[in-house]
Design a protein around this motif. Structure first.
Motif, PDB file in Angstrom:
ATOM      1  N   GLY A  19       0.843  -1.197   0.000  1.00 53.58           N
ATOM      2  CA  GLY A  19       0.000   0.000   0.000  1.00 53.58           C
ATOM      3  C   GLY A  19       0.867   1.230   0.000  1.00 53.58           C
ATOM      4  O   GLY A  19       1.852   1.311  -0.720  1.00 53.58           O
ATOM      5  N   GLU A  20       0.513   2.177   0.837  1.00 58.30           N
ATOM      6  CA  GLU A  20       1.308   3.392   1.024  1.00 58.30           C
ATOM      7  C   GLU A  20       1.695   3.471   2.480  1.00 58.30           C
ATOM      8  O   GLU A  20       0.876   3.857   3.307  1.00 58.30           O
ATOM      9  CB  GLU A  20       0.526   4.633   0.609  1.00 58.30           C
ATOM     10  CG  GLU A  20       0.269   4.753  -0.863  1.00 58.30           C
ATOM     11  CD  GLU A  20       1.522   4.973  -1.702  1.00 58.30           C
ATOM     12  OE1 GLU A  20       2.504   5.539  -1.178  1.00 58.30           O
ATOM     13  OE2 GLU A  20       1.522   4.570  -2.860  1.00 58.30           O
ATOM     14  N   THR A  22       4.713   0.555   0.881  1.00 59.47           N
ATOM     15  CA  THR A  22       4.914  -0.877   0.678  1.00 59.47           C
ATOM     16  C   THR A  22       6.290  -1.211   1.248  1.00 59.47           C
ATOM     17  O   THR A  22       7.254  -0.503   0.954  1.00 59.47           O
ATOM     18  CB  THR A  22       4.850  -1.224  -0.818  1.00 59.47           C
ATOM     19  OG1 THR A  22       3.513  -1.024  -1.264  1.00 59.47           O
ATOM     20  CG2 THR A  22       5.267  -2.659  -1.081  1.00 59.47           C
ATOM     21  N   GLU A 129      -2.984   7.345   4.126  1.00 59.12           N
ATOM     22  CA  GLU A 129      -2.225   6.168   3.733  1.00 59.12           C
ATOM     23  C   GLU A 129      -2.950   4.927   4.206  1.00 59.12           C
ATOM     24  O   GLU A 129      -3.977   5.013   4.872  1.00 59.12           O
ATOM     25  CB  GLU A 129      -0.823   6.218   4.334  1.00 59.12           C
ATOM     26  CG  GLU A 129      -0.026   7.402   3.849  1.00 59.12           C
ATOM     27  CD  GLU A 129       1.369   7.449   4.438  1.00 59.12           C
ATOM     28  OE1 GLU A 129       2.180   8.188   3.876  1.00 59.12           O
ATOM     29  OE2 GLU A 129       1.657   6.784   5.441  1.00 59.12           O
ATOM     30  N   GLY A 131      -2.819   0.193   3.992  1.00 63.87           N
ATOM     31  CA  GLY A 131      -2.333  -0.983   3.300  1.00 63.87           C
ATOM     32  C   GLY A 131      -2.914  -2.253   3.880  1.00 63.87           C
ATOM     33  O   GLY A 131      -3.682  -2.243   4.850  1.00 63.87           O
TER      34      GLY A 131
END
Length: 138
Positions: A19-20, A22, A129, A131
C-alpha cells in the motif's frame, strides 16, 4: 473471551505490507491490548520516497466476533518520516485504524489499516495512507 491462538503466546511479528507505504512491518505485543508497530517502505507510485514509521496501538478484542481465530480492531498514534528524493522531506503524526485477523492454529496475522497523517513539515497538511499485510509471529 478470546480463543486460544498460536499468535497469542508469541509477542513479536514481522512481515510485509502493501500500500502506502509498501515494505516491511513489525509488531511487538506489550500485552493483550497494547502494542508497538513500525515499518520501513517506499511509495509505489510517483516520486521516489522512503518511509519509516512507528505507532503505539490499542486493541479492542470483542468488537467483531468470528467463528475461528480472532479479529481485534486497533487504533493508535505514531510518527512518520518520509525521505523524498529531490524534494522537502515530510514529518508527521499518524493515526492508524485497522483490524488484524489472527489465525487459530497458525502464528499468522493478516491485517488491513487506514492511516490519516497530519504532516507537520515541510507544510501542515494531510495525507491518507494505508495498506494490507501479513505478519508471522515468533
Amino acid at each position: 473471551s478470546t480463543p486460544a491462538l498460536a499468535a497469542d503466546s508469541r509477542t513479536f511479528g514481522i512481515g510485509v505490507i502493501a500500500g502506502e507505504p509498501t515494505g516491511i512491518t513489525g509488531k511487538y505485543m506489550l500485552n493483550e491490548y497494547n502494542a508497538i508497530d513500525g515499518g520501513v517502505g517506499w511509495k509505489t507510485s510517483g516520486d521516489s520516497e522512503f518511509h519509516i514509521y512507528a505507532d503505539y496501538l490499542f486493541h479492542i478484542h470483542d468488537l467483531i466476533k468470528v467463528s475461528k481465530g480472532a479479529l481485534p480492531v486497533y487504533v493508535g498514534g505514531g510518527l512518520r518520516y518520509v525521505d523524498r528524493d529531490k524534494k522537502d522531506n515530510k514529518f508527521g503524526i499518524r493515526i492508524p485504524v485497522g483490524l488484524e485477523y489472527l489465525f487459530e492454529n497458525v502464528s499468522l496475522g493478516a491485517f488491513a489499516e487506514l492511516v490519516p497523517v497530519l504532516n507537520l513539515s515541510p507544510d501542515t497538511d494531510f495525507d491518507l495512507e494505508g495498506g494490507v499485510g501479513i505478519r508471522f509471529y515468533f
